[in-house]
Design an enzyme around this catalytic site. Structure first.
Site, PDB file in Angstrom:
ATOM      1  N   VAL A 157       0.841  -1.206   0.000  1.00  0.00           N
ATOM      2  CA  VAL A 157       0.000   0.000   0.000  1.00  0.00           C
ATOM      3  C   VAL A 157       0.872   1.251   0.000  1.00  0.00           C
ATOM      4  CG1 VAL A 157      -1.661   1.332   1.367  1.00  0.00           C
ATOM      5  CG2 VAL A 157      -1.966  -1.127   1.091  1.00  0.00           C
ATOM      6  N   ALA A 158       1.969   1.208   0.765  1.00  0.00           N
ATOM      7  CA  ALA A 158       2.851   2.376   0.859  1.00  0.00           C
ATOM      8  C   ALA A 158       3.608   2.632  -0.432  1.00  0.00           C
ATOM      9  CB  ALA A 158       3.843   2.176   2.008  1.00  0.00           C
TER      10      ALA A 158
ATOM     11  N   GLU B 108      -1.610   5.400  -5.118  1.00  0.00           N
ATOM     12  CA  GLU B 108      -2.973   5.088  -5.576  1.00  0.00           C
ATOM     13  C   GLU B 108      -3.666   6.259  -6.258  1.00  0.00           C
ATOM     14  OE1 GLU B 108      -2.056   2.288  -2.184  1.00  0.00           O
ATOM     15  OE2 GLU B 108      -1.835   4.439  -2.549  1.00  0.00           O
TER      16      GLU B 108
ATOM     17  N   ASP C 201      -0.520  24.129 -42.439  1.00  0.00           N
ATOM     18  CA  ASP C 201      -1.023  24.676 -43.686  1.00  0.00           C
ATOM     19  C   ASP C 201      -0.749  26.181 -43.688  1.00  0.00           C
ATOM     20  OD1 ASP C 201      -2.365  24.810 -46.102  1.00  0.00           O
ATOM     21  OD2 ASP C 201      -4.310  25.104 -45.168  1.00  0.00           O
TER      22      ASP C 201
ATOM     23  N   ASN D 151      -2.371   8.132   1.601  1.00  0.00           N
ATOM     24  CA  ASN D 151      -2.231   8.136   0.143  1.00  0.00           C
ATOM     25  C   ASN D 151      -3.446   8.709  -0.579  1.00  0.00           C
ATOM     26  OD1 ASN D 151       0.225   6.982   0.560  1.00  0.00           O
ATOM     27  ND2 ASN D 151      -0.202   5.067  -0.490  1.00  0.00           N
TER      28      ASN D 151
END
Length: 597
Positions: free
Chosen positions: A57-58, A62, A104, A428
């Protein structure tokens, strides 16, 4: 040709893919190390599993997918204000690393408001009458504007000034057959009821099919083209085929460069972007306009900068040739014949006013005002979006490295988990995620167009960025582990976790101020130029303090009852990493350039 054109991955997509692979390898490696250390220290299977989950998780940011998407969406909003409408989201950032703009001429670099300036031939009225009889456009009531090709509108307007009206031509001699203009043929023809075939097109093409009247036409066309005029030859014939024609004369049409386009070309050159003109005009005309626009640099080869008499196949080949050199190519166009090149380019930009539906469908962006200056303004926004995504990523990854270092350090020392998985998720997704989102709306640096474009092989996070991430992360981890060890010996595990958790949170949210610029100090950037970030920092701090004081959230996050006076300690410790980061910027200014990381 559209079927043969290939859409390629954007530089941002490639960079994020490489970064994801790197993060995956690092995450698996760190989790494996911690699992082995836990088993060596005699931890039970559940404790080892919890440590591994906490590290996973660290290690993973996320909030990154949401941050990238929101950054690009904000880019869409900013570009819309610059008259650039984005159809494909990744193109927002891609435009920021463009190194070549193939554009163009008519209506993009020039005003697109055409007017007949010169006529060549023995009878100027006959020249305009024959040219007007070979037009599909319709002149408006004001006698100046109209619907259809701007070149034809200009011819009809000049003819109307001499009393030659298209509606009278149509009434007297209705058209019987039309062979429309084609880039391959470079001419068009209309056969009318009087039996005359009216033809107009490129001087060299018409002259090659003429039996009379062509003497001196090529020399006259060259002189007119050298003055920046677009030159069309007008001829008539008696048979159904476009052969054995009689050249009636030449029409010289002026389409002056946009003033803002001249400034935009100079700004693009300063930004390290080469502007390449692709047009169906005569080479001499194209080069005369290119000189007025400032497209030629010191020793640049005009043949690389100006491509005249270009067919759809030529445009596709030009884009592919630049891509083969490693350039990031943007291509503009308005006609059906531009669609394959637009799809092949990294960024296809269609004209909103004069563009066809086919061109818009093949494009990534649409210019609402058909103005080259809007492209350069959008490049600035694109570069700013990439820088803001990188800021947010540096910020997120430094926090994640800090979290991983805390967990890894505790595992090596055989300590209990300083921070639980749910607490890391809170960091997070909430306290890290909100400042990261505020960083993606940071104002674009004023000097961003004075910097060269990013290299195509430049990673999202290079060696200097990883060095910064690791240094800040380790400092952050050292502060957190220090307060955890102190509290563990003096206050117990629950209170130690509460202090470690809060130190991580406050250290990370304050770091967002330091990551607003890697060169300038906080007060140089302007602390109040991003009020959203200040509001988010205040909100995140209030949420964290409330979480530490409310009994329900204390139980949910498994933190001890921390007295309010002790909650001030994580706030003070949280200022340490950003203070060191700002001091490092000061020190870096006095280092020789060769010694700077």
């Amino acid at each position: 040709l559209l079927a043969t054109a290939e859409e390629t991955e954007t530089p941002l997509q490639k960079r994020l893919k490489k970064l994801s692979a790197t993060l995956l390898v690092l995450c698996v490696g760190v989790v494996a190390v911690v699992a082995v250390l836990g088993l060596i220290h005699g931890m039970g299977p559940l404790a080892v599993f919890m440590s591994a989950v906490s590290l996973a998780v660290a290690a993973v940011p996320e909030g990154l997918p949401a941050i990238v998407t929101i950054a690009l969406a904000i880019g869409v909003q900013r570009m819309a204000a610059r008259n650039v409408l984005v159809r494909k989201l990744p193109a927002v950032e891609t435009l920021g690393c463009v190194t070549v703009i193939c554009t163009d001429k008519t209506g993009t670099l020039t005003t697109g408001v055409m007017a007949v300036r010169e006529l060549w031939g023995p009878d100027h009225r006959a020249v305009l009458a024959a040219a007007a009889a070979c037009c599909d456009a319709e002149l408006g009531p004001d006698g100046r504007s109209g619907t259809g090709d701007p070149t034809e509108v200009a011819i009809l307007a000049a003819a109307a000034e001499r009393g030659i009206l298209k509606e009278q031509i149509e009434a007297a001699n209705p058209r019987e057959a039309v062979n429309p203009f084609d880039p391959e043929r470079k001419r068009m023809s209309i056969r009318r009821a009087d039996g005359v075939l009216y033809v107009k097109g490129a001087v060299e093409v018409i002259s090659a099919r003429a039996s009379t009247g062509a003497d001196g036409a090529s020399a006259a066309a060259g002189e007119m083209a050298a003055r920046g005029l677009r030159v069309l030859a007008v001829a008539v014939g008696n048979g159904p085929a476009e052969e054995r024609l009689r050249v009636v004369g030449l029409v010289g049409i002026a389409d002056p460069p946009r003033t803002e386009a001249i400034e935009a070309v100079a700004a693009a050159r300063l930004a390290g972007i080469r502007t390449v003109m692709i047009t169906g005009d005569h080479p001499t005309t194209a080069q005369a306009i290119a000189r007025e626009l400032g497209l030629f640099g010191g020793d640049e080869d005009p043949a690389e900068v100006v491509h005249a008499r270009a067919t759809p196949e030529d445009k596709l080949k030009i884009v592919r040739a630049w891509k083969a050199r490693g350039a990031i190519v943007a291509m503009t166009g308005d006609g059906v014949n531009d669609a394959p090149a637009l799809r092949e380019a990294h960024v296809g930009i269609a004209m909103g006013r004069s563009g066809t539906e086919v061109t818009r469908e093949a494009s990534d962006m649409v210019l609402a005002d058909d103005n080259f200056a809007s492209i350069v303004a959008a490049v600035r926004e694109g570069r700013g979006i990439f820088e803001n995504i990188r800021k947010s990523l540096l910020y997120l990854m430094s926090g994640n490295v800090g979290e991983v270092a805390v967990m890894l350090g505790a595992a090596i020392a055989g300590l209990p988990l300083p921070v639980l998985p749910l607490q890391i998720l809170w960091i997070n997704l909430v306290t890290d995620g909100l400042p990261a989102l505020a960083l993606v709306v940071d104002p674009t640096d004023r000097d961003i167009l004075r910097r060269p474009p990013r290299r195509t092989d430049e990673p999202m996070l290079g060696r200097p960025e990883w060095m910064l991430i690791v240094a800040v992360g380790l400092l952050h981890a050292a502060t957190t582990l220090g307060v955890f060890l102190w509290a563990l010996a003096d206050r117990g595990l629950a209170e130690a976790r509460a202090l470690a958790f809060s130190t991580l949170v406050f250290g990370q949210i304050f770091l967002s101020l330091g990551f607003r610029s890697r060169r300038s100090l906080l007060w140089e950037v302007g602390p109040f130029t991003n009020l959203r970030l200040l509001a988010v920092i205040a909100l995140s701090a209030v949420l964290q303090l409330a979480l530490m004081q409310v009994p329900a959230t204390q139980r949910l996050f498994k933190i001890g009852d921390l007295p309010f006076r002790d909650a001030v300690l994580p706030v003070v410790l949280g200022l340490a990493p950003v203070t060191v980061l700002e001091l490092a910027k000061v020190v870096r200014r006095y280092l020789p350039s060769s010694a700077r990381p």
